[in-house]
Design an enzyme around this catalytic site. Structure first.
Site, PDB file in Angstrom:
ATOM      1  CD  GLU A 171      -2.914  -0.872  -0.183  1.00 48.36           C
ATOM      2  OE1 GLU A 171      -2.967   0.241  -0.748  1.00 48.36           O
ATOM      3  OE2 GLU A 171      -3.518  -1.860  -0.623  1.00 48.36           O
ATOM      4  CB  CYS A 184     -14.166   1.843 -14.648  1.00 47.76           C
ATOM      5  SG  CYS A 184     -15.172   3.342 -14.628  1.00 47.76           S
ATOM      6  CB  CYS A 225     -18.254   0.873 -21.440  1.00 47.24           C
ATOM      7  SG  CYS A 225     -17.621   2.454 -20.798  1.00 47.24           S
ATOM      8  CB  CYS A 271     -18.026  -2.237 -17.587  1.00 46.56           C
ATOM      9  SG  CYS A 271     -18.511  -1.690 -15.928  1.00 46.56           S
ATOM     10  CB  CYS A 306     -22.678   2.609 -15.989  1.00 50.07           C
ATOM     11  SG  CYS A 306     -21.554   4.025 -15.927  1.00 50.07           S
TER      12      CYS A 306
END
Length: 306
Positions: A51, A207, A214, A217, A223
């Site tokens: 992270e 995305c 798309c 997706c 969406c």
DNA sequence: AAGCCGTGGCC
DNA sequence: TGGCCAAGGCT
């Protein structure tokens, strides 16, 4: 649950937004990348190291450095036992080297205050140097399976499109975004943790900022941005920061020289990295005051030993 | 709270 | 070519 989530901003009356959970999580199960910090053997320390490295740095560049770090410093106490300059050196060219210093500081705090184990409580994580709202939630969620809203740049973009119907999120994270993110977290703890990873992965792989795919997706049919005809971004343009000619570039050059040298470096050698003496001195002073560079007697400099 | 803090790949 | 962008945090 529907009643509470619908109180969030921009609620769609047509369907419960928990409709997003199953398709996104199922998509994640089928398409998630096999990243080393997602494997069980990574542990909480591996998650935390990843992270820190992933803050503003792409996955591909992090991968090799992550492997080296975990091999060299498999536990927080191993890193804490080293000079901070070794963390800066091993950071290589990931960028934003203050992160290396903060990670070293976090390791020291974990060794001292938490018995060598990455703490589990969000508040304890947040108290560590270099750990902000996002990183605390990410470690608690990914390492310990807890239920948190994990709001990074990927998730903000996914929500901006899927829920708010906009191409891009606001420049700075808003209270409305946090509220929405909280409202969308699945009730079940284990599902919540997968939802966090899945929404981030969706933003990273499908995305995306520049060219969303798309057609791939899992929630394209729901969406809001797609349903609105994919309208272009309105409002103030994203501020992109200059780099060439800035102090940051000079700092980068100075630190690159110091990383390459185990022995202290004379000022005269550092002077060669930048022509303009005032800016050069300011950059070096900044590195010293940040704790990234240690000045020695006789005009010598090195990475920090203490 | 706007600005600072690295680096490199991509279109 | 060069702006844009990348799993933010800190002041």
């Amino acid at each position: 649950m529907t009643a509470t989530t619908e109180t969030a901003a921009n609620a769609s009356p047509d369907h419960d937004r928990t409709d997003l959970h199953a398709p996104v999580v199922d998509w994640f199960d089928a398409h998630a990348r096999d990243l080393p910090w997602r494997r069980p053997e990574a542990g909480a320390w591996g998650v935390m190291v990843s992270e820190f490295m992933l803050q503003q740095t792409p996955v591909n560049r992090v991968l090799p450095v992550y492997e080296q770090w975990l091999e060299r410093w498999p536990r927080p106490a191993d890193l804490a036992a080293e000079a901070p300059g070794e963390a800066v050196r091993a950071w290589g060219r990931l960028g934003y080297p203050r992160r290396a210093l903060r990670l070293h500081g976090a390791a020291a705090a974990i060794a001292e205050r938490h018995g060598g184990d990455v703490p589990k409580k969000h508040a304890q994580l947040l108290a560590l140097p270099g750990v902000g709202e996002y990183t605390a939630a990410a470690v608690a969620s990914f390492a310990y399976g807890q239920r948190h809203a994990v709001l990074d740049t990927n998730v903000r973009r996914v929500f901006a499109r899927a829920v708010a119907g906009r191409q891009y999120p606001p420049n700075a994270t808003t209270a409305a975004e946090r509220k929405l993110a909280r409202a969308l977290v699945p009730e079940d703890e284990a599902t919540a943790a997968r939802w966090a990873a899945a929404t981030m992965e969706l933003g990273a792989l499908v995305c995306t900022a520049r060219s969303p795919e798309c057609g791939r997706c899992p929630i394209a049919a729901q969406c809001a941005w797609q349903l609105a005809g994919a309208p272009p971004h309105e409002g103030p343009p994203r501020r992109t920061q200059a780099y060439a000619g800035t102090d940051r570039q000079v700092r980068g050059r100075l630190l690159a020289v110091l990383r390459e040298s185990t022995a202290p470096v004379p000022q005269a050698v550092l002077d060669r990295v930048w022509h303009e003496p005032v800016q050069r001195a300011r950059a070096l002073d900044g590195l010293v005051s940040d704790g990234l560079v240690e000045p020695l007697a006789g005009g010598l400099y090195r990475l920090p030993h203490a």
